[in-house]
Design a protein around this motif. Sequence first.
Motif, PDB file in Angstrom:
ATOM      1  N   ASP A 340      51.439  46.851  40.049  1.00  0.00           N
ATOM      2  CA  ASP A 340      51.058  46.983  38.637  1.00  0.00           C
ATOM      3  C   ASP A 340      50.517  45.668  38.077  1.00  0.00           C
ATOM      4  N   CYS A 341      51.093  44.544  38.512  1.00  0.00           N
ATOM      5  CA  CYS A 341      50.725  43.244  37.942  1.00  0.00           C
ATOM      6  C   CYS A 341      49.576  42.562  38.687  1.00  0.00           C
ATOM      7  N   LEU A 342      49.180  43.121  39.834  1.00  0.00           N
ATOM      8  CA  LEU A 342      48.154  42.472  40.642  1.00  0.00           C
ATOM      9  C   LEU A 342      46.818  42.325  39.915  1.00  0.00           C
ATOM     10  N   PRO A 343      46.318  43.338  39.179  1.00  0.00           N
ATOM     11  CA  PRO A 343      45.032  43.141  38.482  1.00  0.00           C
ATOM     12  C   PRO A 343      45.045  41.969  37.514  1.00  0.00           C
ATOM     13  N   ARG A 344      46.119  41.813  36.751  1.00  0.00           N
ATOM     14  CA  ARG A 344      46.188  40.706  35.799  1.00  0.00           C
ATOM     15  C   ARG A 344      46.251  39.374  36.519  1.00  0.00           C
ATOM     16  N   ALA A 345      47.012  39.326  37.631  1.00  0.00           N
ATOM     17  CA  ALA A 345      47.080  38.075  38.398  1.00  0.00           C
ATOM     18  C   ALA A 345      45.714  37.716  38.976  1.00  0.00           C
ATOM     19  N   MET A 346      44.971  38.691  39.441  1.00  0.00           N
ATOM     20  CA  MET A 346      43.643  38.422  39.999  1.00  0.00           C
ATOM     21  C   MET A 346      42.694  37.959  38.906  1.00  0.00           C
ATOM     22  N   ASP A 347      42.815  38.504  37.697  1.00  0.00           N
ATOM     23  CA  ASP A 347      41.968  38.048  36.593  1.00  0.00           C
ATOM     24  C   ASP A 347      42.178  36.568  36.308  1.00  0.00           C
ATOM     25  N   LYS A 348      43.400  36.082  36.486  1.00  0.00           N
ATOM     26  CA  LYS A 348      43.690  34.666  36.252  1.00  0.00           C
ATOM     27  C   LYS A 348      43.482  33.816  37.494  1.00  0.00           C
ATOM     28  N   GLY A 349      43.136  34.442  38.606  1.00  0.00           N
ATOM     29  CA  GLY A 349      42.929  33.687  39.825  1.00  0.00           C
ATOM     30  C   GLY A 349      44.208  33.274  40.507  1.00  0.00           C
ATOM     31  N   LEU A 350      45.284  34.035  40.319  1.00  0.00           N
ATOM     32  CA  LEU A 350      46.588  33.702  40.894  1.00  0.00           C
ATOM     33  C   LEU A 350      46.763  34.384  42.241  1.00  0.00           C
ATOM     34  N   ASP A 351      47.507  33.706  43.105  1.00  0.00           N
ATOM     35  CA  ASP A 351      47.879  34.280  44.405  1.00  0.00           C
ATOM     36  C   ASP A 351      49.264  34.903  44.245  1.00  0.00           C
TER      37      ASP A 351
END
Length: 486
Positions: A340-351
């Motif tokens: 669920d949280c992966l899209p938001r993390a990818m938007d911020k460039g987080l691994d």
Amino acid sequence: MKSQGWNVRIFKREQRSLFGEILDWMLTPLLLLWPISLALTWLVAQGLANKPFDRALIYNVQALAQQIRPGPGNRVEFSLPQPASELLRADETDLVYYQVRGGRGEHLSGDRDLPAPPADAAQGSSYEVHIRDDEMRGLEVRVAYTWIRLDAESQQPALVQVAETREKRSVLAAEIIKGVMLPQFALLPLAVLLVWLALVRGIKPLSELEERIRARKPDDLSPLDDKAVPMEVAPLVVSVNDLLERLKDSIVTQKRFLADAAHQLKTPLAGLRMQADLAQRSGSSEEDLKKSLQQIGRASVQATHTVNQLLSLARAEGGGTNLPLQSCDMVSLASEVLQDCLPRAMDKGLDLGYEGVEPGTPGAQVQGNPTLLKEMVRNLVENAIHYTPSTPERQGVITVRVLVDPYSKALVMQVEDNGPGIPLPERELVFQPFYRALGTNVDGSGLGLPIVREIAQQHGASVSVDAAHLGQASPGACFTLRFGQT
């Protein structure tokens, strides 16, 4: 439906009365023991009534035995003067019978039909008097008898018996019963009255306690005085005081929570209103209108997030005892949250990644509410995403771990990041509602970590935060959930 309502009212159990129960338990044994007392008194009265008349019978038997003389041919003779015979039968109330038999069983004097002693009755020594109950001509009689051996050559002893009906004994026993029981008839109502008054006096402190509680103001939550009540009621008062103290703390917490919530919602709502006013100004350009709409969008998102967090905290505080518990695989819950949280993390460039045991591993399950547990993990992951920066030069890394301690078999979950971290003095403060660490320059509601702690405590887990990389410029934060301890 109407008849069912009547049935409910008919069979509804009445409220129990402590006064009535105590009174029942005190009076019921008294009323049950009273008939037993009557029976025992009757037996004692019979024994007391028999004693004086038995002595008279023994005296008469001994007097008749003195009139037996040895006769010719190993025979016995008995002669009773007429005055003595008349004196023996001179009784105005009872009938007196006597009988004298020789050694061969021959009748010498008295009443022939007076029953003989039982065949198995011990004869005993000469002139030793025995007492028995028997029946004579359809009447119950008390019989005194003795065996007499005049010389050693006598093979069979002579028998002397005196019997008397039991009328005088019954009259005397009845008089004893009256003398004992009539006062009891008068004392029993008095005893009931005294028990009643004693109970009224005994429960008076409860009535006084009730009056003191009723006289209190609605906002008075001060503890009750447990010294002014009986010892047996003191534990109840202590429990009520404990409840009042917890209620007072709960009210204070709710008031503080509502005040903080109102303060937190005031800022985004005020921003919404201000941006709306700016957008409605005459002469505003299209660029100004877009900026106002963007600000309105950000403020609405912030207000929505704050409201959602408030609802989550309220659900966490009240859901632990109301929602059903079941076996929850923490690895599966963590995987769902990461997806669920992966899209938001990818938007911020987080691994954003996972390390640890596989789903279904023994020891990775806990008894809990899956909705609350998932909310707890989501808050930890979103908190890390929110506060972890990511740049092309230094990418932000967030790692979720689910581990099983091989020694204690305890389940451990960690959410680790390489962000700015939390200073040591603030690591306990971040679990308080609406507290945000200084120097992060990141907006937030300050409710995520309090929600985590509340859910963890409801599931018997502890939560702590430490530095993930000691000695580095960005030490990061590592939140650790350990299940199986409070």
